[in-house]
Design a protein around this motif. Structure first.
Motif, short mmCIF file in Angstrom:
data_model
loop_
_atom_site.label_atom_id
_atom_site.label_comp_id
_atom_site.label_asym_id
_atom_site.label_seq_id
_atom_site.Cartn_x
_atom_site.Cartn_y
_atom_site.Cartn_z
N SER A 291 0.81 -1.22 0.00
CA SER A 291 0.00 0.00 0.00
C SER A 291 0.85 1.28 0.00
CB SER A 291 -0.96 0.01 1.19
OG SER A 291 -0.28 0.28 2.39
N GLN A 292 2.11 1.16 0.42
CA GLN A 292 2.98 2.34 0.51
C GLN A 292 4.11 2.35 -0.52
OE1 GLN A 292 2.41 4.97 2.60
NE2 GLN A 292 0.55 3.94 3.24
N GLU A 293 4.23 1.29 -1.31
CA GLU A 293 5.41 1.17 -2.16
C GLU A 293 5.54 2.28 -3.19
OE1 GLU A 293 5.86 -2.30 -4.69
OE2 GLU A 293 3.71 -2.58 -4.64
N LYS A 294 4.46 2.88 -3.64
CA LYS A 294 4.60 3.97 -4.62
C LYS A 294 5.19 5.23 -3.99
CE LYS A 294 -0.29 5.01 -4.33
NZ LYS A 294 -1.40 4.19 -4.72
N PHE A 295 5.26 5.28 -2.67
CA PHE A 295 5.83 6.43 -1.97
C PHE A 295 7.27 6.17 -1.50
CE2 PHE A 295 1.23 6.30 -1.25
CZ PHE A 295 0.87 7.49 -1.87
N LEU A 296 7.67 4.91 -1.49
CA LEU A 296 9.02 4.52 -1.05
C LEU A 296 10.00 4.56 -2.23
CD1 LEU A 296 7.79 1.48 0.99
CD2 LEU A 296 9.28 3.21 1.97
N PRO A 297 11.29 4.78 -1.95
CA PRO A 297 12.29 4.69 -3.01
C PRO A 297 12.28 3.28 -3.63
CG PRO A 297 13.25 5.64 -1.03
CD PRO A 297 11.88 5.13 -0.66
N VAL A 298 12.40 3.20 -4.95
CA VAL A 298 12.31 1.93 -5.67
C VAL A 298 13.33 0.91 -5.17
CG1 VAL A 298 12.50 0.85 -7.96
CG2 VAL A 298 11.35 3.04 -7.72
N ASN A 299 14.57 1.33 -5.00
CA ASN A 299 15.61 0.39 -4.57
C ASN A 299 15.32 -0.15 -3.17
OD1 ASN A 299 16.22 2.96 -3.44
ND2 ASN A 299 18.38 2.42 -3.24
N LEU A 300 14.79 0.68 -2.30
CA LEU A 300 14.45 0.24 -0.95
C LEU A 300 13.27 -0.74 -0.99
CD1 LEU A 300 14.93 0.35 2.07
CD2 LEU A 300 13.57 2.45 2.16
N THR A 301 12.30 -0.45 -1.82
CA THR A 301 11.15 -1.34 -1.96
C THR A 301 11.60 -2.73 -2.40
OG1 THR A 301 9.70 0.51 -2.52
CG2 THR A 301 8.93 -1.68 -3.13
N LYS A 302 12.49 -2.79 -3.36
CA LYS A 302 12.99 -4.09 -3.85
C LYS A 302 13.73 -4.84 -2.74
CE LYS A 302 12.75 -3.30 -8.70
NZ LYS A 302 11.31 -3.53 -8.72
N GLN A 303 14.53 -4.13 -1.97
CA GLN A 303 15.25 -4.75 -0.85
C GLN A 303 14.27 -5.28 0.19
OE1 GLN A 303 17.69 -1.25 0.04
NE2 GLN A 303 19.50 -2.55 -0.23
N LEU A 304 13.23 -4.51 0.47
CA LEU A 304 12.22 -4.92 1.45
C LEU A 304 11.44 -6.13 0.97
CD1 LEU A 304 11.06 -1.34 2.39
CD2 LEU A 304 11.96 -3.02 4.02
N GLU A 305 11.11 -6.16 -0.31
CA GLU A 305 10.40 -7.32 -0.86
C GLU A 305 11.24 -8.58 -0.72
OE1 GLU A 305 9.56 -5.85 -4.80
OE2 GLU A 305 7.64 -4.98 -4.16
#
Length: 75
Positions: free
Chosen positions: A19-33
């Motif tokens: 729900s928040q991934e469009k607001f997070l930095p792309v590289n951080l989102t990938k690391q979190l996934e």
């Protein structure tokens, strides 16, 4: 961010990230996934959930602070 007595499930944390991934930095989102493909302690899941919670409403400074906390948590 105050303390919360609710334990958040892995699924809750993944949904909150989505729900928040469009607001997070792309590289951080990938690391979190990638990080969330593994099992983690309840404490870690709760911390992640609360760092994601209302991320989109946080100021840029608060978002940067949360990004650092997220990076520290997953490293």
């Amino acid at each position: 961010m105050g303390t919360c007595n609710i334990d958040h499930s892995h699924e809750d944390v993944v949904k909150k990230l989505e729900s928040q991934e469009k607001f997070l930095p792309v590289n951080l989102t990938k690391q979190l996934e990638t990080f969330l493909r593994e099992e983690h302690s309840q404490k870690t899941l709760n911390e992640l959930f609360h760092l994601f919670k209302k991320y989109d409403l946080a100021s840029k400074t608060e978002q940067e602070d949360r990004n650092k906390q997220l990076e520290n948590l997953i490293s």
